[in-house]
Design an enzyme around this catalytic site. Sequence first.
Site: not given
Ligand code: ASP
Length: 330
Positions: A14, A54, A85-86
């Site tokens: 993200t 991710s 973050t995932d």
């Molecule tokens: N879907 C995103 C990822 O994990 C979520 C994030 O980065 O907050 O790449």
Amino acid sequence: MTRKKLLLLSTGGTIASVASDDGLVPGESGEELIKMMGSLPYDITVKDILSLDSSNIQPEEWKVIAQSIYDARHDYDGIVVSHGTDTMAYTTSMMTFMLQGINLPVVFTGSQVPMNVILNDAQSNMKLAFAAAANLDPGIYLAFDRQVLRGCRAVKVRTTAFNAFESVNYPVVAQVTSDGFEVHVHNHQEIKDCRLNTNVDSNVSLLKLFPGFDPSLLEVLAHNGCRGIVIEAYGLGGMTFIRRNLVGAVGKLIRRGIPVIAASQCLYERSDLTKYEVGRQALLEGAISAHDMTSESAITKLMWALGQGMDLPAITKFFATDVAGEVTIH
Ligand code: ASP
């Protein structure tokens, strides 16, 4: 004072995402992220190594990330890795095993809101990660929302709030307060040279037990080539043995040399198979306790152990060993 030499490895997520017809997709380069942050008091080099959400990061990408960190370990004072973050907590857990004895701070960060959105959390998370990379002891960390966590103890617990991560069964390593960057935990491990070892076996499963769980699923998994299983069991690690005899199914797998790790589906505190009959029976069958490890650490530790060619007794011993702060062994 000379400025610290830091490296940013960007991988997407993200933090680097842009809006598209298909939803948010990684689009900004590491250089663009740095540019959007204005001036920082470090000498920063940037390398784009991946550009992925991710959810698409898998063992192949872990190898790329670990290799990039390893290759840069003598050229910088610290490394920041921007990452979605995932699956960040899986990556930081796996880096703990792949890069044992790492000689510098390696700090993963990301954000809930992209850097190119004005009211983002990306800038503060990235600034925190750089401060951590410039100041902490060697180790693998995750920096988010004014807190720095030990990488192998971090868990993503919220989908959208800024405080997306928590440190499970381990204190927060460092924190930003009105007094600045406060370090609470030092890493006193002796640093020899880092050993890069990216061999992992992804033929594993992570299962969550629920009332009515069909134990024959374990047999199906083994038949399909599964070489190790982590079960998120109940409470201290208890498993069903009446009517649907999961304990018996676990024993059958273990007798075939397939390790079964009993973790808890409770996020906090430990599993302890010695307390109740439902745990002791599993222990008698050879189930291995995950103690107070996160599921992210347990599954990555298992993948790494299998990747080293460890057999069942070696894996049992390995899970009773604290490799890099991922588990508390009493
Ligand atoms: N879907 C995103 C990822 O994990 C979520 C994030 O980065 O907050 O790449």
